[in-house]
Design a protein around this motif. Sequence first.
Motif, PDB file in Angstrom:
ATOM      1  N   PHE A 227       8.209  -0.665  45.777  1.00  9.89           N
ATOM      2  CA  PHE A 227       9.386  -1.156  45.354  1.00  9.89           C
ATOM      3  C   PHE A 227       9.219  -1.586  43.864  1.00  9.89           C
ATOM      4  CE2 PHE A 227      12.255  -4.778  44.535  1.00  9.89           C
ATOM      5  CZ  PHE A 227      13.252  -4.574  45.218  1.00  9.89           C
ATOM      6  N   ASP A 228       8.415  -2.014  43.334  1.00  8.36           N
ATOM      7  CA  ASP A 228       8.208  -2.165  41.929  1.00  8.36           C
ATOM      8  C   ASP A 228       8.306  -1.043  41.097  1.00  8.36           C
ATOM      9  OD1 ASP A 228       8.146  -4.911  42.442  1.00  8.36           O
ATOM     10  OD2 ASP A 228       6.153  -5.157  42.058  1.00  8.36           O
ATOM     11  N   THR A 229       7.598  -0.001  41.527  1.00  7.97           N
ATOM     12  CA  THR A 229       7.643   1.497  40.886  1.00  7.97           C
ATOM     13  C   THR A 229       9.222   1.855  40.641  1.00  7.97           C
ATOM     14  OG1 THR A 229       5.377   1.880  41.468  1.00  7.97           O
ATOM     15  CG2 THR A 229       6.720   3.706  40.911  1.00  7.97           C
ATOM     16  N   GLY A 230       9.904   1.845  41.931  1.00  6.28           N
ATOM     17  CA  GLY A 230      11.145   2.343  41.789  1.00  6.28           C
ATOM     18  C   GLY A 230      12.173   1.417  40.823  1.00  6.28           C
ATOM     19  N   VAL A 231      12.066   0.041  41.027  1.00  4.25           N
ATOM     20  CA  VAL A 231      12.724  -0.737  40.246  1.00  4.25           C
ATOM     21  C   VAL A 231      12.501  -0.812  38.794  1.00  4.25           C
ATOM     22  CG1 VAL A 231      13.182  -3.204  39.753  1.00  4.25           C
ATOM     23  CG2 VAL A 231      13.232  -2.502  42.176  1.00  4.25           C
ATOM     24  N   GLY A 232      11.319  -0.239  38.501  1.00  2.00           N
ATOM     25  CA  GLY A 232      10.995  -0.364  37.025  1.00  2.00           C
ATOM     26  C   GLY A 232      11.787   1.091  36.254  1.00  2.00           C
ATOM     27  N   GLU A 233      12.489   1.781  37.221  1.00  2.00           N
ATOM     28  CA  GLU A 233      13.272   2.957  36.805  1.00  2.00           C
ATOM     29  C   GLU A 233      14.596   3.027  36.214  1.00  2.00           C
ATOM     30  OE1 GLU A 233      12.245   6.816  37.993  1.00  2.00           O
ATOM     31  OE2 GLU A 233      10.284   6.473  38.500  1.00  2.00           O
ATOM     32  N   LEU A 234      15.058   1.664  36.970  1.00  2.00           N
ATOM     33  CA  LEU A 234      16.597   1.530  37.009  1.00  2.00           C
ATOM     34  C   LEU A 234      16.954   0.811  35.814  1.00  2.00           C
ATOM     35  CD1 LEU A 234      16.726  -0.111  40.889  1.00  2.00           C
ATOM     36  CD2 LEU A 234      16.901   2.229  39.855  1.00  2.00           C
ATOM     37  N   SER A 286      13.309  16.547  41.358  1.00  2.00           N
ATOM     38  CA  SER A 286      12.160  17.050  40.444  1.00  2.00           C
ATOM     39  C   SER A 286      10.745  16.384  41.104  1.00  2.00           C
ATOM     40  CB  SER A 286      12.537  16.225  39.352  1.00  2.00           C
ATOM     41  OG  SER A 286      12.397  14.849  39.406  1.00  2.00           O
ATOM     42  N   TYR A 287       9.652  16.483  40.539  1.00  2.00           N
ATOM     43  CA  TYR A 287       8.386  16.038  41.011  1.00  2.00           C
ATOM     44  C   TYR A 287       7.928  14.827  40.335  1.00  2.00           C
ATOM     45  CZ  TYR A 287       8.216  21.006  42.487  1.00  2.00           C
ATOM     46  OH  TYR A 287       8.125  22.127  43.182  1.00  2.00           O
ATOM     47  N   GLY A 288       7.188  13.846  41.084  1.00  2.00           N
ATOM     48  CA  GLY A 288       6.808  12.730  40.541  1.00  2.00           C
ATOM     49  C   GLY A 288       5.327  12.578  41.079  1.00  2.00           C
ATOM     50  N   ARG A 289       4.648  11.541  40.796  1.00  2.00           N
ATOM     51  CA  ARG A 289       3.205  11.406  41.262  1.00  2.00           C
ATOM     52  C   ARG A 289       2.940  11.088  42.565  1.00  2.00           C
ATOM     53  NH1 ARG A 289      -1.677  10.492  38.459  1.00  2.00           N
ATOM     54  NH2 ARG A 289      -0.458  10.276  36.432  1.00  2.00           N
ATOM     55  N   GLY A 290       2.541  12.088  43.542  1.00  2.00           N
ATOM     56  CA  GLY A 290       2.715  11.918  44.932  1.00  2.00           C
ATOM     57  C   GLY A 290       3.946  12.015  45.580  1.00  2.00           C
ATOM     58  N   ARG A 291       5.183  12.317  44.940  1.00  2.49           N
ATOM     59  CA  ARG A 291       6.376  12.201  45.558  1.00  2.49           C
ATOM     60  C   ARG A 291       7.404  13.272  44.954  1.00  2.49           C
ATOM     61  NH1 ARG A 291       5.606   7.784  41.969  1.00  2.49           N
ATOM     62  NH2 ARG A 291       7.090   7.701  40.168  1.00  2.49           N
ATOM     63  N   VAL A 292       8.559  13.313  45.794  1.00  2.00           N
ATOM     64  CA  VAL A 292       9.504  14.098  45.102  1.00  2.00           C
ATOM     65  C   VAL A 292      10.680  13.004  44.935  1.00  2.00           C
ATOM     66  CG1 VAL A 292      11.591  15.640  46.044  1.00  2.00           C
ATOM     67  CG2 VAL A 292       9.020  16.086  46.784  1.00  2.00           C
ATOM     68  N   HIS A 309      12.689   8.145  45.842  1.00  2.00           N
ATOM     69  CA  HIS A 309      11.217   8.549  45.805  1.00  2.00           C
ATOM     70  C   HIS A 309      10.956   8.877  47.150  1.00  2.00           C
ATOM     71  CE1 HIS A 309      10.338   5.997  41.901  1.00  2.00           C
ATOM     72  NE2 HIS A 309      11.102   7.044  41.751  1.00  2.00           N
ATOM     73  N   CYS A 310      10.463   9.927  47.602  1.00  2.00           N
ATOM     74  CA  CYS A 310      10.082  10.459  48.733  1.00  2.00           C
ATOM     75  C   CYS A 310       8.714  10.836  48.563  1.00  2.00           C
ATOM     76  CB  CYS A 310      11.072  11.552  49.196  1.00  2.00           C
ATOM     77  SG  CYS A 310      12.717  11.201  49.571  1.00  2.00           S
ATOM     78  N   TYR A 311       7.723   9.867  48.880  1.00  2.00           N
ATOM     79  CA  TYR A 311       6.342  10.202  48.975  1.00  2.00           C
ATOM     80  C   TYR A 311       5.677  11.216  50.011  1.00  2.00           C
ATOM     81  CZ  TYR A 311       6.133   6.293  45.643  1.00  2.00           C
ATOM     82  OH  TYR A 311       6.141   5.360  44.428  1.00  2.00           O
ATOM     83  N   THR A 312       4.734  12.014  49.590  1.00  2.00           N
ATOM     84  CA  THR A 312       4.457  12.805  50.599  1.00  2.00           C
ATOM     85  C   THR A 312       3.545  11.990  51.821  1.00  2.00           C
ATOM     86  OG1 THR A 312       2.171  13.072  49.273  1.00  2.00           O
ATOM     87  CG2 THR A 312       4.036  14.665  48.825  1.00  2.00           C
ATOM     88  N   ASN A 313       3.300  10.883  51.672  1.00  2.00           N
ATOM     89  CA  ASN A 313       2.577  10.052  52.753  1.00  2.00           C
ATOM     90  C   ASN A 313       3.513   9.306  53.639  1.00  2.00           C
ATOM     91  OD1 ASN A 313       3.149   8.321  51.025  1.00  2.00           O
ATOM     92  ND2 ASN A 313       0.950   7.289  50.902  1.00  2.00           N
TER      93      ASN A 313
END
Length: 497
Positions: A227-234, A286-292, A309-313
């Motif tokens: 949650f915090d990682t995504g919110v940090g980009e808004l 685009s690509y992100g760390r461990g995610r699309v 953010h769609c993480y591969t895990n």
Amino acid sequence: MLESTLGVRLSDVTFDVISDLITRRVVEDVAIDFKRTRYGIERHIAREQINSSPKAKSNREASLGGSAKEDARSEIDSDEVNARVENQRAELAKDVIAFANAGGGLIVLGVVDSNGRAHHGPGVPLNDTHKSRILDTIRERTTPYISGIEVGHVPSPTEAGQGFVLIYVPASVDGPHAESAPNQHRYRFAVRDGSHTRSLTQPQIAIAYRDRFSGRTDINKAVADVFDTGVGELDTLGRAWLAVAAVPARSAIPRMLDSNLLDEVVQCTRARQDGLPGPHLGHHASYGRGRVVLRDSPPDRSVSDHLLHCYTNGRAFAAVTLDLVESLPHLSRHPELEDDAVGLRIGSLTHWALTLIGTVAGHLADTGAAGNVELQCGVITSTSPKYFSQDGSPADRDHVICDQTPQGAPGSRNDQVVAGSVSRKHLTPVTMSVSPLIASDAQELASVAAQVITEVVVEFGRVPTYPIITGDGFVRVEHCDPRLERLVEWARRHELA
């Protein structure tokens, strides 16, 4: 492990897939178990199983003689039937908790095994009543409750009313689970061990409880991090966002990021969103760390409308800007509010809560993640484009909650500040653990969205005057204004209106 055995995802299992397991003589293991017959949890099934047993028939006839044989048959059958039903209910519960206490698995009814390998598949009668009894028995005879269990039919293409019954047990972080009888203080713990089921020892039970509580801490931290990682980009300048993060109880096996995975995530996300109220999100990938990363603009520009953010895990994050009431009606009646205060529309919150929760839950299901879903949902309030703090940054704005008066009710249809509510500059995210069924069951999804909306609105000191979704997952169409046309269409398509 289960999907590697089946060769497809559970949702794609067909009669041919089960037939292929038999052809390949697949071995029963920690993820799959074969049963020749249905569980005798209904009296007529139990009676058939008793009567078809040569040993039981021989024993009955040997114990009776002459005319007394027929007179006592019904009483003896009744005792035998009751005992078998009770035994089969306990057996079903034990099989289910054994998988839940391991890594989850699949029970296939209608396949005969030989030396632990699938041998042939005569199938079993398919009956919706039996399916319901299976779920009822699991609910009544297991503790704590195992969410996410699915029972499905795989009909034969050649024999009407025959086929295979699949009982899917997801991995669980709420174990150890036990089989228990109603009104009895008796608990039996079991776990799947290879192709067998064995009892847990006392030290193993203690370790399982320890892992449950430490695992809960870990999953709470994981969903907060996503949650915090995504919110940090808004960008919050003049924009308020609804943000949702999801973490599965059991993550999917991470995949390597490449163009094939990126294309697959884009296609799967679009397919999921076709069945949700909101429009398509994720115009640029685009690509992100461990995610699309899916967003409204190219990576070299700031996010202004939506972000995924769609993480591969299997983890996921989604956020979208909310429809704000920039010019609040009757603002002079609220002297406590600053002149740049804005309103959050309950309709916009509801519409996007359904869409975002459905999107992130769909990603978890598409990657093969299992178990309950930990959700964190929150409104990220906007900052003022007009006023600034002492450090030069945009000042926080007052936010109020706005409702609409439905057609025929007293008052106008303009956005109204909910009477008696308070303003907020910041809102606390809502965290809850929900069933993975929200990815496939529209009513379950709507019910969860209703909980989220209620928790958000309650922070303003009130509940919605005219709720759009009821707690049991139905949409109050008469409370929807024309801007919610897509939501109304979605509700009617799923028979929730």
